[in-house]
Write an enzyme that holds these catalytic residues in place. Structure first.
Site, PDB file in Angstrom:
ATOM      1  N   SER A  95      23.060 -28.141 -13.478  1.00  0.00           N
ATOM      2  CA  SER A  95      22.974 -29.019 -14.648  1.00  0.00           C
ATOM      3  C   SER A  95      24.377 -29.378 -15.157  1.00  0.00           C
ATOM      4  CB  SER A  95      22.118 -28.351 -15.722  1.00  0.00           C
ATOM      5  OG  SER A  95      21.677 -29.272 -16.674  1.00  0.00           O
ATOM      6  N   ASP A 224      11.986 -32.997 -12.172  1.00  0.00           N
ATOM      7  CA  ASP A 224      12.975 -32.585 -13.178  1.00  0.00           C
ATOM      8  C   ASP A 224      12.782 -33.441 -14.423  1.00  0.00           C
ATOM      9  OD1 ASP A 224      15.301 -32.121 -14.717  1.00  0.00           O
ATOM     10  OD2 ASP A 224      16.442 -31.611 -12.923  1.00  0.00           O
ATOM     11  N   HIS A 253      13.556 -28.651 -13.433  1.00  0.00           N
ATOM     12  CA  HIS A 253      14.993 -28.537 -13.677  1.00  0.00           C
ATOM     13  C   HIS A 253      15.483 -27.113 -13.429  1.00  0.00           C
ATOM     14  CE1 HIS A 253      18.810 -29.840 -15.290  1.00  0.00           C
ATOM     15  NE2 HIS A 253      18.815 -28.840 -16.152  1.00  0.00           N
TER      16      HIS A 253
END
Length: 273
Positions: A95, A224, A253
């Site tokens: 991320s 995601d 995610h």
């Protein structure tokens, strides 16, 4: 507790474990190095040296209220790499950590990086604009700012549902995983988390992606709900000189946690190739 005092006085918490080829993991917002536990033990058991750290303002690092930018995060990572004298490192970022990795590799690695991995990562740029019309609307990030500022304790529980795909029908919801996410988030400073939203959503990584020539693996879940893969992985791979893309139908995610066996296997294959 291992900490490094950076040039500006910020103290960074880190874990340096094992012996062997070096892997360095970079965590996502608003978490800490603990988010990599499933990967850390997997690679320690296979003879790797594993380095993780809590980003400034996050986890057990000092809660400084200044310089929460991707540029600073990458510079901090470089100071830690140089302090530990790490070489031929594979950098793995999830991320926001993926943005930190690609900026670090481009501007700060100084030949110390061997490969890089971007998992569910924010590059090339998240926020929508005239140049990025199919990006995520600014209103979404304004909502995250509002919730972080005014409702952080509850928001950090609520966010775990889309983060791990726990809001999908038939999901195997694990309260312990949710509590661990909340624990990591609440350890960090509210200023770092608030300012970090701008860092992960508005930083433009396109030139970083274009400039990097070491092998880069891009992994992204097709379900995601935090960083849509169409606006991230599918665009990043087109900019990389030496990139490999792998997407996963149905993965969320937070797939390094929920789908650790699959992610760990693919990481090991790339690292050892």
């Amino acid at each position: 507790m291992s900490t490094l005092k950076l040039k500006d006085g910020t103290e960074i918490f880190y874990k340096d474990q094992g012996e062997g080829p070096v892997l360095m993991f970079h965590h996502g917002w608003p978490l800490s190095s603990d988010d990599w536990d499933a990967q850390v033990i997997f690679f320690l058991q296979r003879g790797y040296r594993v380095v993780t750290h809590d980003r400034r303002g996050h986890g057990r690092s000092s809660q400084d209220i200044y310089n929460h930018t991707i540029e600073q995060y990458a510079s901090d990572a470089a100071e830690l790499v140089e302090f530990l004298d790490l070489k031929d490192v594979v950098h793995i970022g999830h991320s926001t950590g993926g943005g930190e990795v690609i900026r670090y590799v481009n501007k700060y690695a100084n030949g110390r990086a061997k490969k890089a991995v971007l998992i569910s990562a924010v590059p090339p740029i998240m926020v929508a604009s005239d140049e990025n019309p199919d990006g995520v609307p600014m209103s979404v990030f304004d909502g995250i700012r509002d919730q972080t500022l005014n409702n952080r304790q509850q928001f950090y529980i609520d966010l775990t549902f889309p983060f791990y795909g726990y809001n999908r029908e038939g999901a195997d919801v694990k309260e312990g995983v949710q509590r661990n996410w909340w624990r990591q988030g609440m350890m960090g400073g509210i200023v770092a988390h608030y300012d970090g939203i701008k860092a992960f959503s508005e930083t433009d990584f396109r030139e970083d992606l274009k400039a990097v020539d070491i092998p880069v693996l891009v992994l992204h879940g097709e379900d995601d709900q935090i960083v849509p893969y169409q606006n991230a992985a599918l665009k990043s791979i087109k900019l990389l000189k030496n990139g490999t893309l792998k997407t996963y139908p149905g993965f969320p995610h937070g797939m390094p946690t929920t789908e650790a066996p699959t992610i760990n296997k693919d990481l090991l294959e790339f690292i050892e190739a």
